[in-house]
Design a protein around this motif. Sequence first.
Motif, PDB file in Angstrom:
ATOM      1  N   PHE A 164       0.834  -1.154   0.025  1.00 37.17           N
ATOM      2  CA  PHE A 164      -0.133   0.028  -0.019  1.00 37.17           C
ATOM      3  C   PHE A 164       0.810   1.169  -0.051  1.00 37.17           C
ATOM      4  O   PHE A 164       0.661   2.155  -0.742  1.00 37.17           O
ATOM      5  N   ALA A 165       1.847   1.282   0.796  1.00 34.68           N
ATOM      6  CA  ALA A 165       2.673   2.460   0.919  1.00 34.68           C
ATOM      7  C   ALA A 165       3.493   2.614  -0.185  1.00 34.68           C
ATOM      8  O   ALA A 165       3.761   3.650  -0.903  1.00 34.68           O
ATOM      9  N   LEU A 166       4.030   1.486  -0.958  1.00 27.41           N
ATOM     10  CA  LEU A 166       4.801   1.713  -2.015  1.00 27.41           C
ATOM     11  C   LEU A 166       3.904   1.975  -3.203  1.00 27.41           C
ATOM     12  O   LEU A 166       4.414   2.903  -3.964  1.00 27.41           O
ATOM     13  N   HIS A 167       2.763   1.467  -3.189  1.00 29.60           N
ATOM     14  CA  HIS A 167       1.574   2.017  -4.207  1.00 29.60           C
ATOM     15  C   HIS A 167       1.391   3.719  -4.227  1.00 29.60           C
ATOM     16  O   HIS A 167       1.574   4.423  -4.984  1.00 29.60           O
ATOM     17  N   TYR A 168       1.433   4.102  -2.934  1.00 31.50           N
ATOM     18  CA  TYR A 168       1.184   5.600  -2.673  1.00 31.50           C
ATOM     19  C   TYR A 168       2.436   6.424  -2.914  1.00 31.50           C
ATOM     20  O   TYR A 168       2.051   7.421  -3.835  1.00 31.50           O
TER      21      TYR A 168
END
Length: 135
Positions: free
Chosen positions: A15-19
């Motif tokens: 999720f953080a990487l996608h953000y």
Amino acid sequence: MTTTTSGTGRRWGKFALHYVEMVISMFAGMILLGLLQSAVGLGVSHAAQPELWYLSMAFNMSVGMAAWMRFRGHAWAPTLEMCAVMFAPVVPLFPLLWLGVIDGDALMVVSHVAMFPLMLAAMLRRLDEYAGCAH
């Protein structure tokens, strides 16, 4: 066998990487398309036309982000939601600009500051999709 904690940590990591990927693609679109607009004489003055300048910048950010989201396999609905987030912060700010309560610089700062938590909210709304579980 993986534990629930490990799976949850990996999910939030995705999720953080996608953000971060979306922020990078947003800035890439803003910079590259902004340079292209300036090169062909379609650049807009921030000082003279802050409304048009912001809308142009939001469009450029949306193009970069939408291209990356489609590349990553997102459907049109979440892609268009995220593009709407690029424009949403300015909606309540334009009347304040027109009334002289804020200037073009404040418009830019406040809209950019608001954009990041709004992106996060849109992503949390579709957690499975952005955590890598939906595609």
